[in-house]
Design an enzyme around this catalytic site. Structure first.
Site, PDB file in Angstrom:
ATOM      1  N   HIS A 231       6.615   1.400  -8.261  1.00  0.00           N
ATOM      2  CA  HIS A 231       6.384   2.927  -7.581  1.00  0.00           C
ATOM      3  C   HIS A 231       7.768   3.705  -7.861  1.00  0.00           C
ATOM      4  O   HIS A 231       8.703   3.480  -8.670  1.00  0.00           O
ATOM      5  CB  HIS A 231       6.249   2.326  -6.148  1.00  0.00           C
ATOM      6  CG  HIS A 231       5.101   1.460  -6.045  1.00  0.00           C
ATOM      7  ND1 HIS A 231       3.580   1.861  -6.385  1.00  0.00           N
ATOM      8  CD2 HIS A 231       5.069   0.329  -5.572  1.00  0.00           C
ATOM      9  CE1 HIS A 231       2.893   0.781  -6.158  1.00  0.00           C
ATOM     10  NE2 HIS A 231       3.890  -0.296  -5.670  1.00  0.00           N
TER      11      HIS A 231
ATOM     12  N   GLU B 256       8.209  -0.499  -0.012  1.00  0.00           N
ATOM     13  CA  GLU B 256       7.969  -1.199  -1.443  1.00  0.00           C
ATOM     14  C   GLU B 256       8.793  -0.612  -2.495  1.00  0.00           C
ATOM     15  O   GLU B 256       9.650  -1.368  -3.138  1.00  0.00           O
ATOM     16  CB  GLU B 256       6.564  -1.361  -1.709  1.00  0.00           C
ATOM     17  CG  GLU B 256       6.362  -2.243  -2.864  1.00  0.00           C
ATOM     18  CD  GLU B 256       4.938  -2.094  -3.426  1.00  0.00           C
ATOM     19  OE1 GLU B 256       4.795  -3.073  -4.324  1.00  0.00           O
ATOM     20  OE2 GLU B 256       4.263  -1.813  -2.991  1.00  0.00           O
TER      21      GLU B 256
ATOM     22  N   HIS C 228       6.818  -6.009  -7.666  1.00  0.00           N
ATOM     23  CA  HIS C 228       6.348  -5.740  -6.546  1.00  0.00           C
ATOM     24  C   HIS C 228       6.390  -6.376  -5.340  1.00  0.00           C
ATOM     25  O   HIS C 228       6.712  -7.698  -5.290  1.00  0.00           O
ATOM     26  CB  HIS C 228       4.855  -5.355  -6.946  1.00  0.00           C
ATOM     27  CG  HIS C 228       4.565  -4.405  -7.882  1.00  0.00           C
ATOM     28  ND1 HIS C 228       3.964  -2.990  -7.638  1.00  0.00           N
ATOM     29  CD2 HIS C 228       4.616  -4.466  -9.236  1.00  0.00           C
ATOM     30  CE1 HIS C 228       3.831  -2.242  -8.773  1.00  0.00           C
ATOM     31  NE2 HIS C 228       4.370  -2.957  -9.821  1.00  0.00           N
TER      32      HIS C 228
ATOM     33  N   GLU D 200       3.927 -10.411  -7.605  1.00  0.00           N
ATOM     34  CA  GLU D 200       4.079  -9.747  -6.375  1.00  0.00           C
ATOM     35  C   GLU D 200       4.876 -10.819  -5.522  1.00  0.00           C
ATOM     36  O   GLU D 200       4.355 -12.023  -5.367  1.00  0.00           O
ATOM     37  CB  GLU D 200       2.472 -10.045  -5.852  1.00  0.00           C
ATOM     38  CG  GLU D 200       1.578  -8.825  -6.364  1.00  0.00           C
ATOM     39  CD  GLU D 200       1.722  -7.338  -5.830  1.00  0.00           C
ATOM     40  OE1 GLU D 200       2.714  -7.305  -5.012  1.00  0.00           O
ATOM     41  OE2 GLU D 200       1.191  -6.613  -6.163  1.00  0.00           O
TER      42      GLU D 200
END
Length: 276
Positions: A72, A110, A165, A241
């Site tokens: 992101h 995040e 992430h 993740e």
């Protein structure tokens, strides 16, 4: 003849006789003996210099390249038109350029977590002689899109690509990390190398005390065919993740500098273990 004359003649005769006797009446000749000093020949000692041995060092092994892809970006939420633009995602699909990511219930985003962890991993890898490429330069921009992130990694010739992430499951009890990789593979790099990168990273994170996911994948591994960055990769690539940002325990670790350092140290160790 007088007596005087007779005496003179006698003396003369004696002198004449003496002179004719084969012996010089002068000072005897001196025979000079020349003593020549013995010649001393000095032979200089010859110093033999051993031949110079030139050691040619082998060419330096080029530093391995690792691409870190912090998920992101800080300005994504303010630019929906750009991040919703459709781009190639592999396997004949298209999807949104990027997304805003998730956040803890307290609002820690995040994108900030992934950027902070990526910087820490970068610094640790660089200290070990690894050349690190980041897919974005800071946490204030837009994107880049998933296809561009994959292109950055492909163009770098990376030995490993690690996308960082954190998940956002609405189930507050869900927790633990998982590793996503492209499956079935679309090229050689997505086969054994990516699987080995995923399993090495999984094993390292477990050894560092992190629990595998209780809600996605199996034993911390999650093969995926829908993630554009992985589908388009031509280098060994995984997506980490790190956990669930909606889980109170993991959210606290994500929001804390010491917690982020722990994740960074474990991810760094996983990459170094894979590079061997």
């Amino acid at each position: 003849m007088s007596a005087v004359r007779r005496s003179v003649l006698a003396v003369i005769g004696l002198v004449t006789l003496t002179a004719c006797g084969g012996q010089s009446s002068g000072t005897p000749a001196t025979t000079a003996t020349r003593t020549t000093a013995p010649t001393t020949t000095t032979v200089s000692a010859t110093t033999t210099t051993p031949p110079t041995t030139t050691t040619v060092a082998p060419p330096a092994k080029p530093a391995p390249v690792v691409v870190l892809d912090p998920g992101h970006n800080g300005a994504n939420a303010a630019n929906p038109g750009e991040i919703n633009r459709q781009v190639p995602a592999g396997r004949g699909r298209v999807k949104a350029c990027n997304t805003t990511g998730t956040a803890t219930n307290a609002g820690y985003p995040e994108h900030a977590f992934t950027w902070d962890v990526a910087e820490r991993v970068r610094d640790q890898l660089t200290a070990q002689g690894v050349r690190v490429v980041l897919t974005r330069p800071d946490d204030n921009g837009i994107g880049p899109c998933v296809d561009r992130r994959a292109a950055i990694a492909n163009e770098s010739g990376a030995a490993a690509v690690v996308s960082i992430h954190a998940d956002g499951s609405t189930n507050p009890s869900a927790h633990g990390f998982h590793l996503a990789y492209s499956a079935p593979p679309l090229n050689e790099a997505q086969g054994e190398p990516s699987t080995r990168l995923a399993t090495t990273m999984r094993d390292t994170l477990v050894a560092k005390g992190f629990a595998t996911s209780t809600y996605i994948g199996s034993s911390g591994l999650s093969p995926r065919d829908d993630l554009g960055g992985l589908n388009l990769s031509e280098r060994p690539a995984v997506l980490v993740e790190c956990g669930n940002m909606r889980n109170a325990t993991e959210a606290a670790a994500f929001s804390d500098q010491a917690g982020r350092q722990s994740y960074a140290t474990a991810i760094t160790a996983g990459i170094l273990a894979y590079l061997g």
